[in-house]
Design a protein around this motif. Structure first.
Motif, PDB file in Angstrom:
ATOM      1  N   MET A 193      24.685  14.554  16.763  1.00  0.00           N
ATOM      2  CA  MET A 193      24.541  15.239  17.897  1.00  0.00           C
ATOM      3  C   MET A 193      23.645  14.599  19.077  1.00  0.00           C
ATOM      4  N   ASP A 194      22.594  14.103  18.490  1.00  0.00           N
ATOM      5  CA  ASP A 194      21.501  13.375  19.455  1.00  0.00           C
ATOM      6  C   ASP A 194      22.013  12.175  20.158  1.00  0.00           C
ATOM      7  N   GLU A 195      22.940  11.547  19.132  1.00  0.00           N
ATOM      8  CA  GLU A 195      23.421  10.191  19.713  1.00  0.00           C
ATOM      9  C   GLU A 195      24.518  10.638  20.794  1.00  0.00           C
ATOM     10  N   ALA A 196      25.426  11.443  20.570  1.00  0.00           N
ATOM     11  CA  ALA A 196      26.290  11.896  21.635  1.00  0.00           C
ATOM     12  C   ALA A 196      25.886  12.409  22.766  1.00  0.00           C
ATOM     13  N   TYR A 252      26.496   4.692  10.991  1.00  0.00           N
ATOM     14  CA  TYR A 252      25.863   4.458  12.019  1.00  0.00           C
ATOM     15  C   TYR A 252      26.254   3.235  12.899  1.00  0.00           C
ATOM     16  N   ALA A 253      26.430   2.198  12.054  1.00  0.00           N
ATOM     17  CA  ALA A 253      26.973   1.064  12.581  1.00  0.00           C
ATOM     18  C   ALA A 253      26.114   0.473  13.782  1.00  0.00           C
ATOM     19  N   ASN A 254      24.789   0.654  13.856  1.00  0.00           N
ATOM     20  CA  ASN A 254      24.037   0.180  15.144  1.00  0.00           C
ATOM     21  C   ASN A 254      24.111  -1.186  15.085  1.00  0.00           C
ATOM     22  N   VAL A 255      24.001  -1.819  16.272  1.00  0.00           N
ATOM     23  CA  VAL A 255      24.092  -3.361  16.351  1.00  0.00           C
ATOM     24  C   VAL A 255      22.563  -3.609  15.759  1.00  0.00           C
ATOM     25  N   LEU A 270      16.079   7.213  18.526  1.00  0.00           N
ATOM     26  CA  LEU A 270      16.781   8.230  17.744  1.00  0.00           C
ATOM     27  C   LEU A 270      16.724   7.775  16.133  1.00  0.00           C
ATOM     28  N   TYR A 271      16.091   6.890  15.828  1.00  0.00           N
ATOM     29  CA  TYR A 271      16.272   6.310  14.678  1.00  0.00           C
ATOM     30  C   TYR A 271      14.695   6.030  13.785  1.00  0.00           C
TER      31      TYR A 271
END
Lengths: 316, 201
Positions: free
Chosen positions: A194-197, A262-265, A306-307
């Motif tokens: 949710m916080d990413e969205a 997550y697939a964060n760069v 966020l992380y």
């Protein structure tokens, strides 16, 4: 006394087209269109590209040079239209992105089937120039046009139970020939916390380069999450569900060891197939060197928070 | 012209030119902007595809000699095999020069960490050994039995080549599967034949 000061941006009354001339012109254009004159002058490309109006500029992407539009619209990973990156531009030609409905359900106060127009028109369109980093270690810069996902979600009133947002692509093998073969489990699904969205960077894109999204880029509406690998930015969305539990995501389901939720760069966490430390920039020539990949694709300032406390090599 | 002259003057140059067609195609694309958005990747895929295809063609020659009864084909095996090596070398050169630009640290990390690159490098080593020992004089020098043993590594190169291709694909395994099926038939035939031979002894 009221003195009107002339600004340079003011239009002189002599420049304004008189109504009669204007109507005449309209008449001519309509007649020409009806007779097929315009259709025959315009190439198919021009007819496809419908410019979006009322797009507000934003500071996002200052200093970035957008990738050539032709490359952005011809080098696409969109398995619904074939697994080769040059497949979608042809295979998506007949795709019908209008009319379009998006079902919004789950933990929201206002669930329902929303027409594309009803979903988009209450918002002002913004241009956002973002880096796009594919998990295959190449990158582009794309001038997207869209609406922050947070603004769209606010209108459907997420409940306090909403912890994740799940997205789903259209499943229609008739229109999406790639779905005849089960290279992935269809429909394609993705998800965000949710916080990413709700992060201001997260965009629901409806266009690029000031024009409506071409079919091969995920028409009519797609997600853009610039600090994550491209496969998170799901295309041609027909369902948005707010959920309590972490939703499944397509590539994670296909190969969990390779693709996480997550697939964060992240240049420090390498993928079994590709080192993620560097990226090839699309549009640069054969002999150009690769560029160092930036943490969170260069968006650390906006999203690193966020992380905090998460082991990103475990939650890749 | 007798049969020998036809082979030497027509078929050998003909097959040679045929094997150069992929090179001509990729050079044409490079010169006239046909490599698309990611030229390094396009060249890499193209050369790798042809190296593997020609390697499989090389492995098809012996079964054709046996089954089709065309012993003359054996005389083309060395040349076609060398072309497989040629395209494999171009494929690796593209990786080392255009993709990594001689960054040996990154290349070594790739070889150690990424299975498909590890396997691919193994295949290149085998193909190099086979190419170096391919002249007729080498058969005499090494002795026919030892030479034949060494050149059975071509089977391992075929298996490695297909694995290399298979492992680098993310999801759509159709093409690697087709290559694997062809290779399975070619190697299966040899296994079957060797069994029959040992039984008849």
């Amino acid at each position: 006394m009221l003195i009107k000061q002339k600004k340079s941006s003011d239009i002189a009354s002599s420049e304004i087209t008189s109504k009669s001339v204007f109507m005449n012109r309209r008449h001519f254009i309509q007649a020409a269109a009806a007779s097929g004159l315009i259709g025959s002058i315009m190439t198919p490309d021009m007819a496809d590209a419908s410019a979006l109006s009322g797009v507000g500029k934003t500071p996002y992407g200052k200093g970035l040079t957008p990738t050539d539009q032709k490359l952005v619209t011809s080098y696409n990973n969109f398995y619904e239209f074939g697994t080769s990156k040059d497949d979608p531009v042809d295979a998506a030609r007949e795709f019908k992105a209008k009319p379009w409905k998006v079902t919004i359900d789950g933990e929201v106060g206002k669930p329902g089937d929303y027409n594309f127009e009803d979903l988009v028109s209450p918002h002002k369109l913004q241009e956002r120039i973002y880096r796009l980093r594919c998990v295959e270690a190449w990158s582009m810069v794309v001038p997207w046009v869209g609406i922050p996902l947070a603004d769209m979600l606010a209108r459907v009133e997420p409940t306090s139970k909403a912890k994740y947002v799940a997205f789903e692509t259209l499943h229609d093998p008739e229109q999406m020939p790639g779905q005849h073969r089960r290279v992935l489990k269809w429909p394609y699904v993705e998800g965000l916390r949710m916080d990413e969205a709700m992060n201001p960077l997260t965009l629901m894109a409806v266009g690029l380069y000031g024009e409506e999204l071409p079919n091969q880029n995920g028409a009519p509406i797609r997600l853009v999450v610039p600090w994550k690998y491209g496969f998170k930015s799901i295309k041609s969305i027909v369902r948005i569900s707010l959920t309590e539990k972490m939703p499944p995501t397509s590539w994670n389901r296909s190969a969990a060891r390779e693709y996480g939720f997550y697939a964060n760069v992240n240049p420090e966490v390498s993928h079994p197939r590709w080192s993620q430390a560097k990226e090839r920039i699309i549009g640069e020539g054969y002999f150009s060197a690769k560029k160092e990949t930036l943490m969170f694709n260069g968006y650390s300032e906006e999203v690193a928070g966020l992380y905090t406390g998460m082991d990103l090599s475990k939650y890749y | 012209m007798n049969k020998e002259t036809v082979i030497r003057r027509v078929f050998k140059p003909g097959v040679f030119l045929l094997c150069l067609i992929p090179l001509a195609v990729i050079v044409e694309r490079a010169l006239f902007g046909g490599l698309g958005a990611n030229p390094v990747e396009a060249v890499n895929r193209f050369l790798g595809d042809w190296a593997l295809r020609i390697l499989l063609v090389t492995l098809t020659i012996t079964p054709l000699v046996h089954l089709g009864g065309w012993p003359v084909l054996v005389r083309f095996r060395r040349m076609v095999g060398l072309f497989a090596f040629f395209y494999a070398v171009l494929h690796v050169s593209n990786y080392v020069i255009a993709d990594q630009f001689f960054n040996w640290g990154d290349i070594w990390a790739d070889i150690v960490k990424r299975n498909y690159i590890t396997v691919g490098m193994g295949v290149i080593i085998i193909l190099t050994a086979l190419a170096v020992t391919s002249p007729k004089a080498m058969i005499k020098k090494m002795g026919a039995t030892r030479w034949r043993k060494l050149h059975r590594l071509a089977y391992i190169a075929g298996i490695g080549g297909v694995f290399h291709y298979w492992m680098m694909i993310k999801a759509d395994l159709l093409l690697p599967q087709i290559h694997a099926a062809i290779l399975a038939v070619l190697l299966g035939y040899r296994l079957y034949r060797s069994k029959i031979k040992t039984r008849s002894l």
